[in-house]
Each structure stands twice: as structure tokens, then as C-alpha cells.
Design a protein around this motif. Structure first.
Motif, PDB file in Angstrom:
ATOM      1  N   GLU A 213       0.833  -1.197   0.000  1.00 51.86           N
ATOM      2  CA  GLU A 213       0.000   0.000   0.000  1.00 51.86           C
ATOM      3  C   GLU A 213       0.870   1.250   0.000  1.00 51.86           C
ATOM      4  N   ALA A 214       1.961   1.182   0.766  1.00 51.37           N
ATOM      5  CA  ALA A 214       2.869   2.326   0.816  1.00 51.37           C
ATOM      6  C   ALA A 214       3.412   2.621  -0.573  1.00 51.37           C
ATOM      7  N   SER A 215       3.772   1.583  -1.305  1.00 48.68           N
ATOM      8  CA  SER A 215       4.295   1.789  -2.655  1.00 48.68           C
ATOM      9  C   SER A 215       3.237   2.387  -3.562  1.00 48.68           C
ATOM     10  N   ARG A 216       2.005   1.917  -3.393  1.00 52.10           N
ATOM     11  CA  ARG A 216       0.928   2.483  -4.222  1.00 52.10           C
ATOM     12  C   ARG A 216       0.729   3.950  -3.882  1.00 52.10           C
ATOM     13  N   ALA A 217       0.814   4.263  -2.580  1.00 48.41           N
ATOM     14  CA  ALA A 217       0.642   5.653  -2.170  1.00 48.41           C
ATOM     15  C   ALA A 217       1.753   6.532  -2.732  1.00 48.41           C
ATOM     16  N   LEU A 218       2.933   5.935  -2.942  1.00 51.93           N
ATOM     17  CA  LEU A 218       4.049   6.702  -3.501  1.00 51.93           C
ATOM     18  C   LEU A 218       3.892   6.890  -4.996  1.00 51.93           C
ATOM     19  N   GLY A 219       2.970   6.166  -5.603  1.00 52.78           N
ATOM     20  CA  GLY A 219       2.765   6.292  -7.038  1.00 52.78           C
ATOM     21  C   GLY A 219       3.575   5.298  -7.848  1.00 52.78           C
TER      22      GLY A 219
END
Lengths: 322, 344
Positions: free
Chosen positions: A216-222
Motif C-alpha cells: 500500500e505504501a508503494s501504491r501511495a508513492l505512485g
């Protein structure tokens, strides 16, 4: 402050090299894995230098038939008087090539389908897993037999590129185009049937990984899906994948042996550990070494790959202290 | 049955003042069952909430577990797709943004997670984890990215050489700081802090809170601080919203909220804050029963089943409007029975 950041930069720039170094250092501590690696390397060397190891020709019949192991013929001779060690050493080229090539392909296919299926879920996952189910409901041995029969009878011809043929011919020390083609067919058939377990394995691991917060963190980073799969999902799924792949090398050699045993694999006079084993069964009780030694080599290869896989898994896991 | 929210909890959406405007945000999770996997019910995790977050402030969102506050945070960042509603970030509707636009928006809005253990990839050295956003957006050269990583590491109180280490080599508090550094690397304007300290030791909590505060000044950040610990929220927030069962119950300035809570639910929550003085006694409001299932939220006011002052025929029938009852300062509540008389 200046010297402080300088050392920090130095630390950052030397990262890549030292990481491999660290893995190697960790791997070295795993005694059995090192032993496995040594055995595999010796088998490869044995295959590579098979024509220089003995004074005998691989396929040349002699009068000395069915000799037991001696100083002259280290592993004895077969019913046509050919030196068993020479044939086994040559067979290593073919068996290992088939083992590696099939494992490489199954891992590639299984990893791709499994990771995409597990990561995206939904209908993609459904489709992929139904395909896997379908593949698994097919009794593989009859299918293998039918496919190899169709392919080898020339009813259906795949045109392999010249370079591929030459490359495999060179590795296996086989010059006959038809035989090379047959080996390639076997590789393809085994690969197309063998990826399912790897796909399932990877999918399962990735199903749990994608629920972890770092995804999720990676997705939040784009970060893109492709990058998340290749940089986060697959590296984290590497441990079971490596174990499965290394196990598979041994397994593939055994399946190839089974095919050859039934007369549908790679055909004599080209020796593989499988068809050598098959060849030995007629007079197994009289000349047991003819079966013992090819079997021993299959066993040794399989075992070494398992050890190697264990060691690699531990060395690649930074959490594990070894 | 639509809640009658006439407007978002600011009289007008003021683009100079407001960074984020949330309007009628809803997130329902479908529950599938039966042979055909049909949707048999919906979990109303976030059910029609509206609020604004102003530039440079810390907006605290409190509520007990399962009230939807975390879902609210993630839906705002569109890590979860909203069911309905709008989220305006600097005037742009995030809920409708296309993939490319969304990616650009992600540079400006980041998140810090609750669990410092699962929020870092165990196979990646932390320098790489921190630089990931920069790589994804193609910001800077490899060397510039390194500089950024070193800078944010220093900003959160870690050493440059930590960049090469793996997450398992760090303690929980350090990992949380790494998570903060990762969010900071993109130089965002807005960060959702999803219970960033609730998994930490009390002694570490204040450390991390202080880092968050000083970073807010240094980087000019706006926070949405999701938590269940009322003392922590009081410590860090400028304005506070209270959620219950997917609905916003009360929203006011911190001082107003803590000195003059109006909603019976907030009052009960406030009375549960422990006071570090054994001689001081306070009347505790003990709520009866449990939080109802968000699968079947009660009709009318969702709180009426546990409310000490609920009136039959009103609270269990009509959904209370979310209205401003404050006179000098804004004070929003969703309750039929309080506010009008007591509003100051």
C-alpha cells in the motif's frame, strides 16, 4: 560534518557490489549447500569435458560387453560393450540441459502467471487459476506421450531458429538436427505442463504479500503495478520460488527419464540418465551397475540441487541470521 | 434517508484556506455470499462524512476501532476507491482523477502507517525504500536522489549509514521514522498519519510526535492525524473530528472540543481519558452495550442505541443533520438534542 557525509556517500555508492558479497558470504556458511554447489559444478564439468575423460567413444560398440566396473572401465560396460562412464558423462550434458532449460521456462511462466494472478486478483486471477485447474486435471503422462508422439513423428513441426538449434547442439554435443529437435520438443512439452505448481505457489505467496502495508505504501508513492510486482512481490516470493525451482531440476530429470523409459523421450544412442536406466532393466539382476550408476547420478543431482536451494534461500533472506 | 448535510463544515469552501475538502464521502464494502457470490449486504465503513482540512493545520480524527477512521484516511488518498462523494485537494476532485493525474497527485499526498513492521519491505534496504517514490516519479538523478534520502534520514533523526540497512535491523520507533522519511522524500503537502504512534512504546510515542511536529514546521505540512488515543490527538491537533460507526459526530477546534464537548458520544469519550492523579475523581459516563455492527447500523441516529439521552420516536427515526451550533467558533455536531440551548 563534511567527512561524515563523505563516508555516507561512499557507503551508498559501494552498495551494489557489497550486497552480492554479503550473499556469497552467507551462502558459504551453509556447508551442505556449498557441497551441493561443488557436486553440481563437477557434474557440469564432467559433462563439458566428457570427450576427454575417457579414451572410449560414446556410441562405439566393442566386444567387451557387460563388464563389471574395473580400472579400465570405471563404471563397467553395457550390453554393446560401450563404456558406461563415457555414456553417463555425456548423458550429463543432455540431462542437465533438459533439467535447467525446463526449470528456467517453468519458473519464468509460473512466476509471470502466478504473480500477475495473485497481485491483480479478480477475473484475472479466476482465469489463470481455472487454467491451472484445467492443466492439472489432464493426466500428464498420457498427454506427454501423445504430444511427444505427434511432435516426434513429424506430424507437427516447430521451426526452431537455426541459432537455437546450434546452441543446444553445441551444449549437448549432438550434431544430428533431428535429435536436437527432439530434445527441444521434450523441453517444450515438459515446460508447458510443468509451470502450474510454480504459478500456484507464487500466487499464494503474493496473495498474502499484497495485503502487507508496504504494498500500500508503494501504491501511495505512485509506484506502478509492474514495478511493485518486480521489486516487491517477486523478491519477497523468491525463497519458496528458489526452493521449488531447485527441486524441479531433479524432478524434470526424473520425468525425462520416465518418458525415455517408456520410449517416448530422447532416444538411444543419445544417452540420457533416463534412457540408460531404462536400458538396464532387461538384465537388472545380472548387471546391476548398469542401473545403479545412472540412478545414482540422478539421485546425486537431485539432492545437490535441494541443498543448493536451501542455502540460497537462507542466504537471500536478510532477516535470517546465519 | 439521506442525511441532510446542507454544506461541508465550512461556510464556504475557501481555496486560500482549505487544502482538502471532503464532501459526502462514502465507502461501502460489499459482503458477498451465497452460491452466486451476490452482494448480500454492505458494510458502511464510511457513511457520508464531510469536513475540510486547512492548510498547515493538523486535523485529528478520533473514534473507537471499527468506526471507519482508517478507511476514511485511505479513501481520501484513493488507496481505496470511494463508493460516493468528492474529495477536493487544492480544488481538484481526487475521486474522479484519471490514472496519470492521480499519480501526479500522489506526490503531494502521502501516508504514514500504523504498523511499522509490515509497512517496510523486508527485502529492501531502507535507502531504496525511501527513494522509491522519487524513482517512480523520475525525480532527480541517482545522485540527487541519494542526497534526498540522506537529507530526509537526517530530518527524522536517523544516520546516513542507516540507508544501507534492512528494516529488521531497526526498532519499532526507528522504523516508524523511516516510514516518515519515505513519506517526506517526495516533499508532499499533505500527509495522512494513520495511527502513527499507537503501535509504539509510550516513551517512543512522544519522540515520534515531536518529530512530526517539527517536520510540519520545517516542510509546511498539513496533517490528517487518525488516532484512537484522545490525549495524543489533543497534543497534536488543531481541529478534531469524532467519528462513530462511519459517521462524523462532532467537529470543532481542539480547545472547544476538549473544554466543551457537546455530543453525548464525545462526552462519554472524554470522560474516559485517564487523569494522571489518583486523588482526582471524575464522573465517568459508561456507555451501555457494544458498537452495533456496521452491516446493520441502527436507523436514525447511529448512536441512539447507546445514547444516555436518546429520545424514543426522534433519535431512532430521524438521522440528525450535521450542523454548526457554535457562535463565535465553528462547532459541528450531529445530534437532535444538544447544541441549540448550550451553544455558546
Amino acid at each position: 560534518m563534511a567527512t561524515y557525509s563523505a563516508t555516507a556517500e561512499e557507503l551508498l555508492t559501494t552498495k551494489q557490489e557489497s550486497q552480492l558479497h554479503v550473499i556469497w558470504r552467507r551462502f558459504r556458511r551453509h556447508k551442505m549447500a556449498v557441497l551441493g554447489l561443488v557436486i553440481i559444478l563437477s557434474l557440469i564439468l564432467m559433462g563439458a569435458f566428457s570427450s576427454y575423460l575417457t579414451p572410449y567413444e560414446r556410441d562405439e560398440p566393442t566386444a567387451d560387453i557387460n563388464l563389471s566396473p574395473s580400472g579400465l572401465h570405471w563404471l563397467g560396460t553395457d550390453e554393446l560393450g560401450r563404456d558406461m562412464f563415457t555414456r553417463i558423462a555425456f548423458a550429463a550434458r543432455i540431462s542437465l540441459t533438459v533439467g535447467f532449460a525446463v526449470t528456467f521456462l517453468t519458473t519464468l511462466i509460473g512466476m509471470t502467471i502466478g504473480s500477475v494472478s495473485g497481485y491483480f486478483g479478480g477475473w484475472v486471477d479466476n482465469l489463470a487459476m481455472r487454467l491451472v485447474d484445467f492443466m492439472l486435471t489432464i493426466p500428464s503422462l498420457p498427454l506427454l506421450l501423445v504430444m511427444s508422439k505427434i511432435l516426434s513423428s513429424g506430424g507437427f513441426i516447430i521451426q526452431f531458429p537455426e541459432s537455437v538449434l546450434r546452441f543446444f547442439g553445441w551444449i549437448m554435443a549432438v550434431s544430428d538436427i533431428k535429435s536436437i529437435q527432439q530434445v527441444l520438443y521434450i523441453i517444450l512439452i515438459l515446460a508447458l505442463l510443468g509451470w502450474t505448481s510454480e504459478a500456484r505457489l507464487i500466487r499464494g505467496v503474493i496473495l498474502s504479500l499484497r495485503e502487507q502495508t508496504f504494498t500500500e505504501a508503494s501504491r501511495a508513492l505512485g509506484v506502478s503495478h509492474t514495478r511493485i510486482i518486480t521489486r516487491h512481490m517477486i523478491p519477497n516470493a523468491l525463497a519458496p520460488l528458489i526452493v521449488a525451482s531447485t527441486l524441479s531440476v531433479g524432478g524434470v530429470i526424473v520425468v525425462e527419464a520416465a518418458l525415455s523409459f517408456l520410449g517416448f523421450g530422447i532416444q538411444p544412442p543419445i544417452p540420457t540418465w533416463g534412457n540408460l536406466l531404462q536400458n538396464a532393466q532387461n538384465d537388472l539382476w545380472l548387471y546391476p551397475w548398469k542401473a545403479l550408476y545412472p540412478g545414482l547420478f540422478i539421485f546425486l543431482t537431485s539432492l545437490s540441487f535441494n541443498f543448493l536451494g536451501d542455502g540460497l534461500r537462507d542466504a537471500l533472506d536478510p532477516r535470517l541470521k546465519i | 434517508m439521506e442525511a441532510t448535510v446542507s454544506q461541508a463544515p465550512t461556510t464556504q469552501s475557501d481555496s486560500q484556506r482549505d487544502l482538502l475538502v471532503v464532501k459526502h464521502l462514502k465507502k461501502y464494502f460489499p459482503v458477498r455470499g451465497g452460491l452466486l457470490k451476490r452482494v448480500v449486504a454492505q458494510v458502511k465503513a464510511v457513511d457520508d462524512i464531510s469536513f475540510t482540512i486547512r492548510k498547515g493545520e493538523t486535523f485529528g480524527l478520533v473514534g473507537e476501532s471499527g468506526c471507519g477512521k482508517t478507511t476514511a484516511g485511505r479513501t481520501i488518498l484513493r488507496l481505496i476507491e470511494p463508493t460516493a462523494g468528492q474529495v477536493f485537494f487544492e480544488g481538484k476532485d481526487i475521486a474522479k482523477a484519471k490514472a496519470g493525474e492521480m499519480k501526479r497527485l500522489r506526490r503531494d499526498m502521502q501516508i504514514i502507517f500504523q504498523d511499522p513492521y509490515s509497512s517496510l519491505d523486508p527485502r529492501m534496504v531502507i535507502g531504496e525504500s525511501i527513494a522509491e517514490g522519487l524513482v517512480a516519479h523520475g525525480i532527480g538523478t541517482a545522485r540527487e536522489r541519494e542526497q534526498t534520502v540522506l537529507r530526509v534520514l537526517r530530518d527524522v533523526g536517523l544516520h546516513p549509514e542507516h540507508a544501507r540497512r534492512y528494516p529488521h535491523e531497526f526498532s519499532g520507533g526507528q522504523r516508524q521514522r523511516i516510514g516518515i522519511a519515505r513519506a517526506l522524500a517526495l516533499r508532499p503537502k499533505f500527509i495522512v498519519c494513520d495511527e502513527p504512534v499507537s503501535a509504539l512504546d509510550v516513551s517512543i510515542q512522544s519522540q515520534v510526535l515531536n518529530i512530526l511536529r517539527s517536520l510540519q514546521r520545517q516542510y509546511g505540512l498539513t496533517y490528517m492525524f487518525v488516532a484512537h488515543n484522545l490525549s495524543v490527538v489533543e497534543h497534536i491537533s488543531d481541529r478534531v473530528g469524532v467519528m462513530y460507526l462511519g459517521k462524523m459526530m462532532e467537529l470543532a477546534d481542539r480547545e472547544e472540543m476538549y473544554s466543551n464537548p457537546l455530543h453525548p458520544y464525545t462526552k462519554a469519550l472524554m470522560s474516559a481519558i485517564p487523569i494522571p492523579d489518583p486523588n482526582l475523581k471524575r464522573e465517568r459516563i459508561i456507555l451501555k452495550g457494544d458498537v452495533p455492527s456496521p452491516l446493520r447500523p441502527p436507523p436514525g441516529c447511529v448512536f441512539h442505541t447507546r445514547c444516555p439521552i436518546a429520545q424514543k420516536g426522534l433519535c431512532d427515526k430521524e438521522i440528525p443533520a450535521f450542523r454548526n451550533v457554535g457562535q463565535t467558533r465553528e462547532h459541528w455536531i450531529a445530534c437532535h438534542l444538544v447544541g441549540d440551548k448550550e451553544g455558546n
